[in-house]
Design an enzyme around this catalytic site. Structure first.
Site, short mmCIF file in Angstrom:
data_model
loop_
_atom_site.label_atom_id
_atom_site.label_comp_id
_atom_site.label_asym_id
_atom_site.label_seq_id
_atom_site.Cartn_x
_atom_site.Cartn_y
_atom_site.Cartn_z
CB ALA A 2 -0.88 -0.01 1.25
CB CYS A 3 2.73 2.92 -2.19
SG CYS A 3 3.61 1.35 -1.88
CB THR A 4 0.48 7.78 -1.13
OG1 THR A 4 -0.33 7.07 -0.21
CG2 THR A 4 -0.31 8.94 -1.73
CD GLU A 95 0.58 4.32 -5.11
OE1 GLU A 95 -0.34 4.29 -4.27
OE2 GLU A 95 1.68 4.85 -4.90
#
Length: 539
Positions: A2-4, A95
């Site tokens: 889980a990334c941004t 992502e």
């Protein structure tokens, strides 16, 4: 993972740099230790074997040196995450993004199948390797590319040959361009050039909201894709665009279909939305990938769309973001992929939005607005399981020998600070590279993790300590770049790497002292608030 991610085009950034930035977050309930590394050509494998999918890939014989941010603990792959190679090409991967049932049925993911039964038995079935994934991408691509566009081409060819077992978004950057690439199903992909005057926000959701197939099949000025994308889409009925309507929306561009208009022309864009007239034939080439390939699930509205909403709220604050007049809310499915910011975007802006926890809204878990339900409603960007933040900056005013700066932070972003590091080096400072499973203040990663856990427990009491630390380290970083650039200008290309490595080490030593001082302050403040405290003293 889980990334941004946020991407900033060169005309949208404060100094003309291309900027690629991404939080790497561990899955829920996990905290994956990270470290810095420089991979020398002699250390790059010639035969690569994926831990996740057991896939073997033969690699070219002449890799370049590159920086990376691998997992610190061995046993489950490299996960190199982000870095620059010696040609000043940057890559951030990945992502994790979403898909839908139609796509996964049309081009299934290539998932590893373990062996079945006992070898030698009639019923035995050997293992079947899976495709490529986040674990592999940087290692297989970054050492071999000379431009951002070439990165898309190489990874696209690998995806078409080997497939992938997950949906991912990948960023490539060079001095002039940023390209964003999204995988679609097992073997298909699209890529779009980030507009020079815009920024892009990417939570864990397929993001590109309009795409020009004719460009991807022709000049590839702004769009690229797997060769058979149009046919595959038609065969599987994936394009959901309403072309028989008078108007249809695609991201922040509204297309007016007019069979008497021969080209494209911009209307007066006072409202920030461009009206583009296109003829009906041309309209057949434009579609919305987010609708075709992505998702609009209930979980997206809790986990993904609020992050894009808040990042754009920060960078375009004059828009209506709340109330009945809001164009987009935190659960809107049509938040634009790319926006022109109201002012140029700085490194500090990038750090702020990638550390955000909905400050100033009822959704801030540390805030005073709203209630207990609203404060925990949406997934923060700056979350407890941030592992590392890499900001890849390519500065057009600096010589190629010291142009690439990899800003790094570790641990939970609301409580850490970015440190600039020259990428054209042969080694990284030990404080950043020595992470193991041992929790110790000799490691920058672990020190930041400890600070965050202590500060979170008394957030308001520790907020001033954190803010002063972040501003001081940020100021030190910018001063360091100015001072080091001035010396590096007079060095030859053979002298630069060693000098820049020494400079990195000196800055990191100073940052270590500031971080240990912050730890002492946070430890004292939180210790004073322990529940077993008692007012009566022994003295």
């Amino acid at each position: 993972m889980a990334c941004t991610t946020i991407l900033v085009g060169k005309l949208a950034s404060y100094d003309g740099s291309t900027i690629v930035a991404r939080n790497e977050d561990s899955p829920g309930g996990q905290f994956e230790p990270k470290r810095m590394q420089v991979v020398m050509p002699s250390d790059q494998p010639r035969t690569y074997v994926s831990s996740e999918s057991h896939l073997t890939v033969e690699l070219p014989e002449e890799p370049m040196r590159y920086t990376s941010v691998p997992d610190a603990l061995p046993g489950h792959g490299v996960w190199a995450a982000a870095g620059f190679n010696e040609c000043n090409v940057g890559m951030s991967a990945t992502e994790t993004i979403t898909s839908n049932d139609r796509v996964l049925g049309a081009d299934p993911l290539v998932v590893y199948t373990p062996p079945q039964g006992v070898a030698g038995d009639a019923s035995y079935a050997p293992e079947v390797p899976g495709g490529l994934g986040e674990e592999d991408f940087v290692t297989l691509v970054l050492p071999y590319i000379h431009s951002a566009r070439e990165g898309v081409e190489r990874l696209g060819a690998l995806l078409e040959r080997y497939g992938t077992y997950e949906m991912n978004g990948i960023a490539f950057s060079d001095l002039d361009e940023i390209w964003w690439m999204e995988t679609i199903g097992g073997h298909h992909w699209i890529a779009k050039r980030v507009p020079d005057d815009a920024y892009v926000t990417m939570p864990n959701q397929l993001g590109i909201d309009w795409f020009d197939l004719a460009d991807a099949e022709g000049e590839q000025l702004e769009h690229m894709a797997s060769d058979d994308l149009r046919v595959w889409m038609e065969e599987n009925h994936l394009d959901l665009t309403m072309r028989d309507a008078d108007y249809y929306m695609s991201g922040d561009l509204e297309y007016a279909i007019d069979d008497e208009c021969d080209g494209a022309c911009d209307d007066d864009a006072d409202d920030g939305v461009d009206i583009i007239e296109i003829d009906l034939d041309r309209a057949q080439d434009i579609f919305n990938p987010r609708d075709a390939f992505g998702s609009h699930s209930d979980s997206d509205h809790v986990y993904n769309t609020p992050r894009a909403w808040y990042m754009q709220r920060c960078l375009n604050p004059r828009d209506e973001w709340e109330g009945p007049m809001a164009t987009w809310g935190p659960e809107s499915d049509d938040i634009p992929w790319a926006r022109v910011p109201e002012r140029k975007v700085t490194i500090e802006d990038v750090k702020y939005v990638l550390s955000a926890h909905y400050q100033g809204t009822p959704y801030d878990p540390y805030g005073r607005k709203g209630d207990d339900a609203s404060r925990g409603l949406y997934r923060p960007i700056g979350i407890n399981r941030n592992g590392q933040l890499a900001v890849l900056q390519l500065r057009p005013y600096a010589d190629r020998a010291y142009r690439a700066i990899q800003w790094m932070a570790f641990g939970s972003n609301p409580f850490n600070a970015l440190v600039p590091l020259y990428a054209n080096v042969d080694e990284m400072p030990e404080y950043l590279s020595n992470t193991t499973d041992r929790v110790t203040t000799d490691s920058f990663y672990w020190t930041n993790r400890i600070v965050a856990a202590l500060a979170d427990a008394r957030f308001r009491d520790n907020a001033a300590h954190i803010e002063r630390y972040q501003q001081k380290v940020g100021g030190m970083g910018h001063a360091f770049l100015r001072k080091t650039d001035a010396v590096a200008r007079d060095l030859g290309p053979d002298e630069a790497p060693a000098y820049l490595a020494r400079a990195n080490a000196e800055l990191v030593s100073a940052v270590r002292l500031e971080t240990e001082d912050l730890l002492a302050k946070v430890l004292y403040t939180t210790s004073c608030a322990m529940k077993n405290a008692f007012a009566m003293s022994d003295n």
